[in-house]
Design a protein around this motif. Structure first.
Motif, PDB file in Angstrom:
ATOM      1  N   PHE A 189       2.041  22.558  92.272  1.00 14.73           N
ATOM      2  CA  PHE A 189       0.864  23.895  91.691  1.00 14.73           C
ATOM      3  C   PHE A 189       1.014  24.788  92.664  1.00 14.73           C
ATOM      4  O   PHE A 189       0.770  25.973  92.772  1.00 14.73           O
ATOM      5  CB  PHE A 189      -0.673  23.020  92.516  1.00 14.73           C
ATOM      6  CG  PHE A 189      -1.053  22.074  92.062  1.00 14.73           C
ATOM      7  CD1 PHE A 189      -1.504  22.230  91.271  1.00 14.73           C
ATOM      8  CD2 PHE A 189      -1.187  20.407  92.478  1.00 14.73           C
ATOM      9  CE1 PHE A 189      -2.746  21.540  89.976  1.00 14.73           C
ATOM     10  CE2 PHE A 189      -1.267  19.970  91.601  1.00 14.73           C
ATOM     11  CZ  PHE A 189      -2.292  19.838  90.504  1.00 14.73           C
ATOM     12  N   SER A 190       2.430  25.325  93.242  1.00 14.97           N
ATOM     13  CA  SER A 190       3.471  26.094  93.624  1.00 14.97           C
ATOM     14  C   SER A 190       4.525  25.936  93.171  1.00 14.97           C
ATOM     15  O   SER A 190       5.504  24.531  93.346  1.00 14.97           O
ATOM     16  CB  SER A 190       2.842  26.378  95.038  1.00 14.97           C
ATOM     17  OG  SER A 190       3.687  25.291  95.931  1.00 14.97           O
ATOM     18  N   ILE A 191       5.601  26.940  94.223  1.00 14.86           N
ATOM     19  CA  ILE A 191       7.246  27.006  93.537  1.00 14.86           C
ATOM     20  C   ILE A 191       7.362  25.901  95.128  1.00 14.86           C
ATOM     21  O   ILE A 191       8.685  25.756  94.902  1.00 14.86           O
ATOM     22  CB  ILE A 191       7.710  28.558  93.774  1.00 14.86           C
ATOM     23  CG1 ILE A 191       7.047  29.465  92.468  1.00 14.86           C
ATOM     24  CG2 ILE A 191       8.904  28.544  94.075  1.00 14.86           C
ATOM     25  CD1 ILE A 191       8.164  28.847  91.574  1.00 14.86           C
ATOM     26  N   ARG A 192       6.594  26.238  95.490  1.00 17.60           N
ATOM     27  CA  ARG A 192       7.385  25.817  97.198  1.00 17.60           C
ATOM     28  C   ARG A 192       7.232  23.927  97.196  1.00 17.60           C
ATOM     29  O   ARG A 192       7.985  23.799  97.487  1.00 17.60           O
ATOM     30  CB  ARG A 192       6.328  25.873  98.608  1.00 17.60           C
ATOM     31  CG  ARG A 192       6.505  25.630  99.583  1.00 17.60           C
ATOM     32  CD  ARG A 192       6.170  26.099 101.107  1.00 17.60           C
ATOM     33  NE  ARG A 192       4.535  25.395 101.019  1.00 17.60           N
ATOM     34  CZ  ARG A 192       3.697  24.553 100.690  1.00 17.60           C
ATOM     35  NH1 ARG A 192       4.440  23.313 100.450  1.00 17.60           N
ATOM     36  NH2 ARG A 192       2.778  24.483 100.336  1.00 17.60           N
ATOM     37  N   GLU A 193       6.539  23.806  96.439  1.00 19.39           N
ATOM     38  CA  GLU A 193       5.749  22.299  96.036  1.00 19.39           C
ATOM     39  C   GLU A 193       7.670  21.693  95.132  1.00 19.39           C
ATOM     40  O   GLU A 193       7.397  20.110  95.162  1.00 19.39           O
ATOM     41  CB  GLU A 193       4.770  21.595  95.303  1.00 19.39           C
ATOM     42  CG  GLU A 193       3.313  22.011  96.247  1.00 19.39           C
ATOM     43  CD  GLU A 193       2.550  22.058  95.701  1.00 19.39           C
ATOM     44  OE1 GLU A 193       2.184  20.941  95.078  1.00 19.39           O
ATOM     45  OE2 GLU A 193       0.594  21.809  96.659  1.00 19.39           O
ATOM     46  N   LEU A 194       7.621  22.889  94.038  1.00 15.05           N
ATOM     47  CA  LEU A 194       8.134  22.526  92.936  1.00 15.05           C
ATOM     48  C   LEU A 194       9.916  22.242  93.757  1.00 15.05           C
ATOM     49  O   LEU A 194      10.560  21.613  93.690  1.00 15.05           O
ATOM     50  CB  LEU A 194       8.484  23.420  92.067  1.00 15.05           C
ATOM     51  CG  LEU A 194       9.889  22.912  90.343  1.00 15.05           C
ATOM     52  CD1 LEU A 194       9.442  21.638  90.436  1.00 15.05           C
ATOM     53  CD2 LEU A 194       9.754  24.428  89.847  1.00 15.05           C
ATOM     54  N   ASN A 195       9.957  23.724  94.690  1.00 13.61           N
ATOM     55  CA  ASN A 195      11.521  22.686  95.555  1.00 13.61           C
ATOM     56  C   ASN A 195      11.449  22.093  96.282  1.00 13.61           C
ATOM     57  O   ASN A 195      12.589  21.661  96.575  1.00 13.61           O
ATOM     58  CB  ASN A 195      11.921  24.227  96.100  1.00 13.61           C
ATOM     59  CG  ASN A 195      11.919  25.440  95.672  1.00 13.61           C
ATOM     60  OD1 ASN A 195      12.220  25.765  94.160  1.00 13.61           O
ATOM     61  ND2 ASN A 195      11.725  26.733  95.414  1.00 13.61           N
ATOM     62  N   GLU A 196      10.542  21.415  97.079  1.00  8.53           N
ATOM     63  CA  GLU A 196      10.250  20.450  98.062  1.00  8.53           C
ATOM     64  C   GLU A 196      10.715  19.008  97.012  1.00  8.53           C
ATOM     65  O   GLU A 196      11.463  18.114  97.096  1.00  8.53           O
ATOM     66  CB  GLU A 196       8.977  20.742  98.937  1.00  8.53           C
ATOM     67  CG  GLU A 196       8.570  21.501  99.557  1.00  8.53           C
ATOM     68  CD  GLU A 196       7.641  21.715 100.170  1.00  8.53           C
ATOM     69  OE1 GLU A 196       5.975  20.488  99.706  1.00  8.53           O
ATOM     70  OE2 GLU A 196       7.638  22.300 101.687  1.00  8.53           O
ATOM     71  N   GLY A 197      10.477  18.645  96.050  1.00 10.98           N
ATOM     72  CA  GLY A 197      10.217  17.917  94.807  1.00 10.98           C
ATOM     73  C   GLY A 197      11.761  17.994  94.477  1.00 10.98           C
ATOM     74  O   GLY A 197      12.256  17.032  94.235  1.00 10.98           O
ATOM     75  N   ILE A 198      12.087  19.211  94.317  1.00 11.92           N
ATOM     76  CA  ILE A 198      13.382  19.095  94.157  1.00 11.92           C
ATOM     77  C   ILE A 198      14.716  19.068  94.860  1.00 11.92           C
ATOM     78  O   ILE A 198      15.686  18.275  94.736  1.00 11.92           O
ATOM     79  CB  ILE A 198      13.787  20.743  93.306  1.00 11.92           C
ATOM     80  CG1 ILE A 198      13.571  20.646  91.808  1.00 11.92           C
ATOM     81  CG2 ILE A 198      15.419  20.505  92.885  1.00 11.92           C
ATOM     82  CD1 ILE A 198      13.334  22.286  91.539  1.00 11.92           C
ATOM     83  N   ALA A 199      14.524  19.490  95.907  1.00 12.73           N
ATOM     84  CA  ALA A 199      15.689  18.672  96.900  1.00 12.73           C
ATOM     85  C   ALA A 199      15.107  17.009  97.380  1.00 12.73           C
ATOM     86  O   ALA A 199      16.044  16.448  97.547  1.00 12.73           O
ATOM     87  CB  ALA A 199      14.683  19.591  98.235  1.00 12.73           C
ATOM     88  N   GLU A 200      14.064  16.572  97.449  1.00 11.93           N
ATOM     89  CA  GLU A 200      14.486  14.889  97.746  1.00 11.93           C
ATOM     90  C   GLU A 200      14.959  14.403  96.894  1.00 11.93           C
ATOM     91  O   GLU A 200      15.169  13.417  96.593  1.00 11.93           O
ATOM     92  CB  GLU A 200      12.395  14.682  97.231  1.00 11.93           C
ATOM     93  CG  GLU A 200      12.565  13.573  97.715  1.00 11.93           C
ATOM     94  CD  GLU A 200      11.029  13.415  97.553  1.00 11.93           C
ATOM     95  OE1 GLU A 200      10.423  12.058  97.031  1.00 11.93           O
ATOM     96  OE2 GLU A 200       9.844  13.661  97.763  1.00 11.93           O
ATOM     97  N   LYS A 201      14.340  14.499  94.729  1.00 16.83           N
ATOM     98  CA  LYS A 201      15.663  14.525  93.998  1.00 16.83           C
ATOM     99  C   LYS A 201      16.872  14.193  94.261  1.00 16.83           C
ATOM    100  O   LYS A 201      17.308  13.499  93.615  1.00 16.83           O
ATOM    101  CB  LYS A 201      14.717  14.611  93.025  1.00 16.83           C
ATOM    102  CG  LYS A 201      12.999  14.790  92.527  1.00 16.83           C
ATOM    103  CD  LYS A 201      13.422  12.842  91.020  1.00 16.83           C
ATOM    104  CE  LYS A 201      12.393  12.673  91.231  1.00 16.83           C
ATOM    105  NZ  LYS A 201      12.215  11.255  90.711  1.00 16.83           N
ATOM    106  N   LEU A 202      16.973  15.806  94.686  1.00 20.94           N
ATOM    107  CA  LEU A 202      19.011  15.324  94.825  1.00 20.94           C
ATOM    108  C   LEU A 202      18.923  15.017  96.512  1.00 20.94           C
ATOM    109  O   LEU A 202      20.651  14.372  95.440  1.00 20.94           O
ATOM    110  CB  LEU A 202      18.839  17.381  95.430  1.00 20.94           C
ATOM    111  CG  LEU A 202      20.231  17.717  94.994  1.00 20.94           C
ATOM    112  CD1 LEU A 202      20.814  17.699  93.714  1.00 20.94           C
ATOM    113  CD2 LEU A 202      20.013  19.537  94.984  1.00 20.94           C
ATOM    114  N   GLU A 203      18.621  14.988  97.036  1.00 16.79           N
ATOM    115  CA  GLU A 203      19.075  14.129  98.082  1.00 16.79           C
ATOM    116  C   GLU A 203      19.644  12.487  97.802  1.00 16.79           C
ATOM    117  O   GLU A 203      20.812  12.078  98.148  1.00 16.79           O
ATOM    118  CB  GLU A 203      18.249  14.675  99.400  1.00 16.79           C
ATOM    119  CG  GLU A 203      18.517  14.264 100.855  1.00 16.79           C
ATOM    120  CD  GLU A 203      17.060  14.046 101.816  1.00 16.79           C
ATOM    121  OE1 GLU A 203      17.245  13.270 102.837  1.00 16.79           O
ATOM    122  OE2 GLU A 203      16.820  15.792 101.312  1.00 16.79           O
TER     123      GLU A 203
END
Length: 163
Positions: free
Chosen positions: A3-17
């Motif tokens: 629901f926000s860019i911040r939430e999207l970036n957190e999701g991407i960071a988790e998948k990338l890790e």
């Protein structure tokens, strides 16, 4: 769902890790292991001043020793009158170049079109003496004439400043 860019970036960071820690299929280790063992030591520190986007324009220094950039005027040394200039625009600065050499820079003007940024040293010597003719000089002259003249002069100057 994000629901926000911040939430999207957190999701991407988790998948990338997870992706970087996942073992290789055909050799030992993971992308993270390879980065730590081989690549991290070769990295250089980031620049102290972050990269700033800029755009370039061309203009000719007019007879008033100014270039017009996005409806604002910026002075250049009077020796460049009639010469083509390259202008680099960033968010806050206007840099003016001639033959690849920076000639001057100004703080970028914002707001009402037609504003002017003039550096007194850019003026021809015969123009510099007129740069001293500001509002306080006229008010001082008017006070010498009389108090009512000073009131009128202040009124003229304040009306002119509003226009």
């Amino acid at each position: 769902m994000f629901f926000s860019i911040r939430e999207l970036n957190e999701g991407i960071a988790e998948k990338l890790e997870r992706f970087n820690a996942k073992p290789f299929q055909k050799k030992e280790g993971s992308r993270l292991d390879a980065f730590l063992a081989e690549e991290k030591a070769a990295l250089l520190p980031l620049p102290e001043i972050p990269y700033e986007l800029s755009s370039w324009k061309k203009a000719i220094a007019d007879k008033s020793y100014h270039v017009s950039v996005e409806k604002m005027l910026y002075s250049v040394p009077y020796e460049y009158i009639g010469h083509g200039m390259e202008i680099r625009l960033t968010r806050n600065v206007v840099e003016i170049f001639f033959d690849g050499q920076r000639v001057c820079s100004h703080t970028r003007l914002r707001g009402r079109p037609g504003q002017c940024s003039t550096v007194p040293s850019h003026m021809p010597p015969e123009h510099r003496k007129y740069s001293l003719w500001d509002g306080s000089r006229f008010v001082s002259w008017a006070e010498d004439v009389g108090p009512h003249t000073a009131v009128v002069m202040r009124g003229i100057l304040s009306a002119h400043a509003v226009e």
